[in-house]
Design an enzyme around this catalytic site. Structure first.
Site, PDB file in Angstrom:
ATOM      1  N   ASP A   1     -12.083  -1.878  -4.480  1.00 15.01           N
ATOM      2  CA  ASP A   1     -13.238  -2.748  -4.661  1.00 15.01           C
ATOM      3  C   ASP A   1     -14.497  -1.983  -4.290  1.00 15.01           C
ATOM      4  O   ASP A   1     -14.435  -0.852  -3.818  1.00 15.01           O
ATOM      5  CB  ASP A   1     -13.102  -4.011  -3.790  1.00 15.01           C
ATOM      6  CG  ASP A   1     -12.983  -3.679  -2.307  1.00 15.01           C
ATOM      7  OD1 ASP A   1     -14.035  -3.441  -1.683  1.00 15.01           O
ATOM      8  OD2 ASP A   1     -11.854  -3.646  -1.776  1.00 15.01           O
TER       9      ASP A   1
ATOM     10  N   GLU B   1       0.807  -1.218   0.000  1.00 18.29           N
ATOM     11  CA  GLU B   1       0.000   0.000   0.000  1.00 18.29           C
ATOM     12  C   GLU B   1       0.842   1.271   0.000  1.00 18.29           C
ATOM     13  O   GLU B   1       0.305   2.375  -0.130  1.00 18.29           O
ATOM     14  CB  GLU B   1      -0.955  -0.010   1.190  1.00 18.29           C
ATOM     15  CG  GLU B   1      -2.030  -1.082   1.059  1.00 18.29           C
ATOM     16  CD  GLU B   1      -3.023  -1.041   2.205  1.00 18.29           C
ATOM     17  OE1 GLU B   1      -4.160  -0.601   1.971  1.00 18.29           O
ATOM     18  OE2 GLU B   1      -2.662  -1.441   3.325  1.00 18.29           O
TER      19      GLU B   1
END
Length: 256
Positions: free
Chosen positions: A218, A16
Site C-alpha cells: 500500500d 507474509e
C-alpha cells in the site's frame, strides 16, 4: 563435510511467508506460550537441504524481538542460525513505489525511537547507531539472487527488486502527512513497517547476520488499510516464491 545452511525465517503473519508448510520436510514444532516455532528442511533439485526455523511473530517491535530471540536461542550449537530473515509486506514511503515492488533493506531505522536530548533522534542506545545495515556479503547474495530471478522471469508478478532504507515503528501508517514528515526526517526512506529494525537490533546484539525483505502492499495513505487487507490475501499465494528464490542459491550463500 560442510553442514547445511540454517535460516531463521520470520514474518508477522502466516500470509507474509506463505502459510502452507507443505514445502518443508521433516517438520517439527516447539511452543513457547502463544508462540509456535516450526523446524523443517527444504530440499531443492538434488542439492543439499536447507534447514529452516520458521515463526510468525505477530505485529510490532516487541513481538518481533521476542520471536527473533526465541528462534536464535532455540537453535542447537551444532546447527546455529546462519541468517535471520524477516520478510513480509510494507507501506511505500517513496511515491515511486508500486504494489508488488520488492525492497531489500540496505539499511533499517526505528522511526519512532527518540531519546533526545540524551542521544540524537533514532539512535538505538545499546548500539549507539541510528541506522543499521546488514552484512555486505549476505546483502549482495540476496540482492543478486532476487535480481537474477526477476530477470529470468521466475518472479512473475513482482516488481524489479530495489534496495533502500526501511523504517520500523509501532504504528500502522495510513496518513500521507505522517509519511511526508518521516520523509523530511529520513529523505532516503523507501518503505515503512512494524518489525524489521527490531529484528535487526536483536541480530546485531547477538552477532548474527540479518536481512529484511519487503513487498509493497500500500501507499501508507488514507487507502492503506483497505489496500493492505486486500493485498495480504493475494500475497499469501506468492510469498513463498521470494523465499525459494533465496533457497535455490544456498550453495553460494556465505557462512558464519
Amino acid at each position: 563435510m560442510e553442514r547445511p545452511l540454517h535460516l531463521g525465517l520470520l514474518g508477522a503473519m502466516p500470509e507474509e511467508i506463505g502459510s502452507d508448510l507443505a514445502h518443508l520436510n521433516n517438520l517439527s514444532r516447539e511452543t513457547f506460550g502463544d508462540l509456535v516455532i516450526h523446524r523443517g528442511e527444504w530440499q531443492g533439485d538434488g542439492g543439499t537441504p536447507v534447514l529452516l526455523t520458521l515463526a510468525w511473530s505477530g505485529w510490532g517491535k516487541v513481538c518481533a524481538a521476542r520471536t527473533a530471540t526465541r528462534v536464535l536461542a532455540s537453535a542447537s550449537s551444532e546447527a546455529p542460525i546462519d541468517l535471520l530473515l524477516f520478510t513480509g509486506v510494507a507501506g511505500g514511503a517513496d511515491p515511486a513505489l508500486q504494489q508488488w515492488d520488492v525492497v531489500l533493506a540496505d539499511s533499517v531505522v526505528q522511526h519512532d525511537l527518540d531519546v533526545r536530548p540524551i542521544l540524537p533522534r533514532f539512535v538505538v542506545p545499546p548500539l549507539n547507531r541510528a541506522v543499521l545495515a546488514p552484512q555486505e556479503t549476505w546483502f549482495h547474495w540476496a540482492l543478486n539472487a532476487l535480481e537474477q530471478s526477476h530477470s529470468s522471469g521466475a518472479l512473475q508478478g513482482f516488481g524489479r527488486p530495489k534496495r533502500g532504507l526501511i523504517g520500523t515503528g509501532d504504528q500502522f501508517i495510513g496518513d500521507a502527512a505522517v509519511i511526508a514528515a518521516l520523509r523530511d526526517a529520513l529523505p532516503e526512506l523507501q518503505a515503512v513497517e512494524m518489525e524489521g529494525a527490531a529484528v535487526a537490533q536483536v541480530a546485531e546484539q547477538e552477532n548474527v547476520p540479518w536481512l529484511v525483505l519487503r513487498v509493497i502492499s500500500d501507499g501508507a495513505d488514507s487507502e492503506a488499510a483497505q489496500s493492505f487487507n486486500d493485498f495480504v490475501q493475494a500475497y499469501d499465494a506468492r510469498a513463498w516464491t521470494l523465499i525459494e528464490t533465496l533457497l535455490r542459491r544456498q550453495a553460494s550463500a556465505p557462512r558464519r
